[in-house]
Design a protein around this motif. Structure first.
Motif, PDB file in Angstrom:
ATOM      1  N   UNK A  61       0.826  -1.217   0.000  1.00 40.31           N
ATOM      2  CA  UNK A  61       0.000   0.000   0.000  1.00 40.31           C
ATOM      3  C   UNK A  61       0.854   1.258   0.000  1.00 40.31           C
ATOM      4  N   UNK A  62       2.064   1.144   0.560  1.00 39.07           N
ATOM      5  CA  UNK A  62       2.948   2.310   0.659  1.00 39.07           C
ATOM      6  C   UNK A  62       3.907   2.442  -0.520  1.00 39.07           C
ATOM      7  N   UNK A  63       4.004   1.407  -1.351  1.00 34.20           N
ATOM      8  CA  UNK A  63       4.975   1.412  -2.454  1.00 34.20           C
ATOM      9  C   UNK A  63       4.371   0.712  -3.665  1.00 34.20           C
ATOM     10  N   UNK A  64       4.190   1.436  -4.739  1.00 31.34           N
ATOM     11  CA  UNK A  64       3.570   0.887  -5.936  1.00 31.34           C
ATOM     12  C   UNK A  64       4.398  -0.158  -6.652  1.00 31.34           C
ATOM     13  N   UNK A  65       5.662  -0.322  -6.261  1.00 33.12           N
ATOM     14  CA  UNK A  65       6.525  -1.341  -6.870  1.00 33.12           C
ATOM     15  C   UNK A  65       6.443  -2.676  -6.137  1.00 33.12           C
ATOM     16  N   UNK A  66       5.663  -2.738  -5.063  1.00 33.35           N
ATOM     17  CA  UNK A  66       5.515  -3.967  -4.285  1.00 33.35           C
ATOM     18  C   UNK A  66       4.104  -4.507  -4.460  1.00 33.35           C
ATOM     19  N   UNK A  67       4.016  -5.806  -4.762  1.00 41.00           N
ATOM     20  CA  UNK A  67       2.738  -6.494  -4.950  1.00 41.00           C
ATOM     21  C   UNK A  67       2.686  -7.698  -4.021  1.00 41.00           C
ATOM     22  N   UNK A  68       1.484  -8.182  -3.753  1.00 40.67           N
ATOM     23  CA  UNK A  68       1.318  -9.307  -2.830  1.00 40.67           C
ATOM     24  C   UNK A  68       0.369 -10.338  -3.425  1.00 40.67           C
ATOM     25  N   UNK A  69       0.739 -11.587  -3.263  1.00 38.75           N
ATOM     26  CA  UNK A  69      -0.110 -12.709  -3.654  1.00 38.75           C
ATOM     27  C   UNK A  69      -0.267 -13.605  -2.431  1.00 38.75           C
ATOM     28  N   UNK A  70      -1.491 -13.765  -1.965  1.00 37.26           N
ATOM     29  CA  UNK A  70      -1.755 -14.587  -0.786  1.00 37.26           C
ATOM     30  C   UNK A  70      -2.180 -15.992  -1.208  1.00 37.26           C
ATOM     31  N   UNK A  71      -1.586 -16.989  -0.552  1.00 43.02           N
ATOM     32  CA  UNK A  71      -1.995 -18.378  -0.792  1.00 43.02           C
ATOM     33  C   UNK A  71      -2.575 -18.957   0.493  1.00 43.02           C
ATOM     34  N   UNK A  72      -3.468 -19.908   0.336  1.00 43.74           N
ATOM     35  CA  UNK A  72      -4.087 -20.538   1.506  1.00 43.74           C
ATOM     36  C   UNK A  72      -3.209 -21.673   1.997  1.00 43.74           C
ATOM     37  N   UNK A  73      -2.744 -21.564   3.235  1.00 41.53           N
ATOM     38  CA  UNK A  73      -1.946 -22.637   3.810  1.00 41.53           C
ATOM     39  C   UNK A  73      -0.514 -22.602   3.329  1.00 41.53           C
ATOM     40  N   UNK A  74       0.286 -23.507   3.889  1.00 40.96           N
ATOM     41  CA  UNK A  74       1.703 -23.598   3.559  1.00 40.96           C
ATOM     42  C   UNK A  74       1.859 -24.571   2.393  1.00 40.96           C
ATOM     43  N   UNK A  75       1.965 -24.013   1.170  1.00 38.91           N
ATOM     44  CA  UNK A  75       1.985 -24.844  -0.028  1.00 38.91           C
ATOM     45  C   UNK A  75       3.353 -25.183  -0.555  1.00 38.91           C
ATOM     46  N   UNK A  76       4.411 -24.732   0.114  1.00 40.82           N
ATOM     47  CA  UNK A  76       5.753 -25.085  -0.303  1.00 40.82           C
ATOM     48  C   UNK A  76       6.373 -24.078  -1.257  1.00 40.82           C
TER      49      UNK A  76
END
Length: 273
Positions: A61-76
């Motif tokens: 949210x503070x830096x337009x060069x950073x993106x996030x992808x959330x995954x459900x659980x610990x998938x390796x």
């Protein structure tokens, strides 16, 4: 006169995370300080219970060069990178990089990998085991295990690479688009070896550059000893398949040469009658 457009002008650095709350702001800050604005970051978080995912959202949210992808659980790690690759390809990036969140891969050295991509390489591996590469703060037992393991892998697969298990990498998008990513082996960390051997076998330009690998200072390593047994068993299988193919191709080549020799001999005999 406009500057020449390089593949690295559209680079995505993929950083998988699981419980990296303290390390995440440090590594993202180093990436942003070390590299130009043409380089973006994708944090792939596996639903970290320590709040890493929430912090990633705040950083994005503070830096337009950073993106996030959330995954459900610990998938390796393999699954995290595959999701990250697909996200980056869909977003139009021309170079996609792997980087650990714990600081073991120095962002300040990423330019070495990107320069080789711009010079024509399809895959560049940051290597600990070529001239100029080194490890810092590793117990000698772990260094020896990794070094000998990579020697075995190199001999078994005949790929001509010194550090096929390394996780600091830069890929051209064309290579990732061509490889069957859904078929990669995910036993331990063996997918790194699988990506490298498939790239070499397919005739892509794979290079190594020396890097300094520094053992994490904050948090605990997620690597356990079982990966060695699992990984080497898979590599042995691949090695046997590689040698079988070599022998088969050699026999086929000799067979073709023999047939051609017989035909020429018959032709010469008829010509001298």
């Amino acid at each position: 006169m406009s500057a020449t457009v390089q593949p690295s002008d559209r680079t995505l650095v993929i950083i998988p995370t699981f419980n990296e709350l303290e390390n995440l702001p440090l590594i993202t800050g180093r990436v942003r300080d070390a590299l130009p604005d043409g380089v973006d970051i994708l944090i792939v978080d596996d639903n970290s219970p320590d709040g890493t995912g929430d912090l990633a959202d705040e950083l994005a949210a503070a830096d337009g060069h950073i993106n996030v992808l959330h995954r459900e659980g610990k998938g390796g790690l393999c699954g995290a990178y595959m999701k990250g690759f697909q996200w980056g390809l869909d977003a139009g990036y021309t170079v996609l990089c792997e980087m650990d969140a714990d600081g073991s891969h120095a962002p300040e050295q990423l330019h070495l990998l990107l320069e080789e991509v711009d010079n024509g390489a399809d895959l560049v591996i940051g290597s600990r085991y070529i001239r100029g590469g080194k490890t810092v703060n590793w117990p000698w037992q772990r260094y020896l295990l990794s070094k000998l393991g990579n020697i075995y892998i190199s001999v078994a697969l005949g790929a001509g690479l010194s550090d096929m298990t390394a996780g600091y990498r830069a890929y051209r998008r064309e290579l990732l688009e061509a490889l069957p990513l859904d078929e990669l082996s995910n036993a331990g960390y063996i997918f790194q070896v699988d990506l490298a051997r498939r790239s070499v076998d397919a005739g892509y330009d794979v290079r190594e550059v020396p890097i300094t690998f520094t053992e994490r200072v904050i948090g605990e390593s997620k690597l356990d000893g079982s990966f060695v047994k699992d990984s080497l068993a898979v590599v042995t299988k691949w090695g046997l398949e590689h040698r079988y193919k070599q022998v088969r191709d050699l026999v086929s080549a000799f067979g073709g040469l023999a047939v051609q020799t017989v035909r020429e001999a018959r032709k010469n005999r008829r010509a001298h009658r």
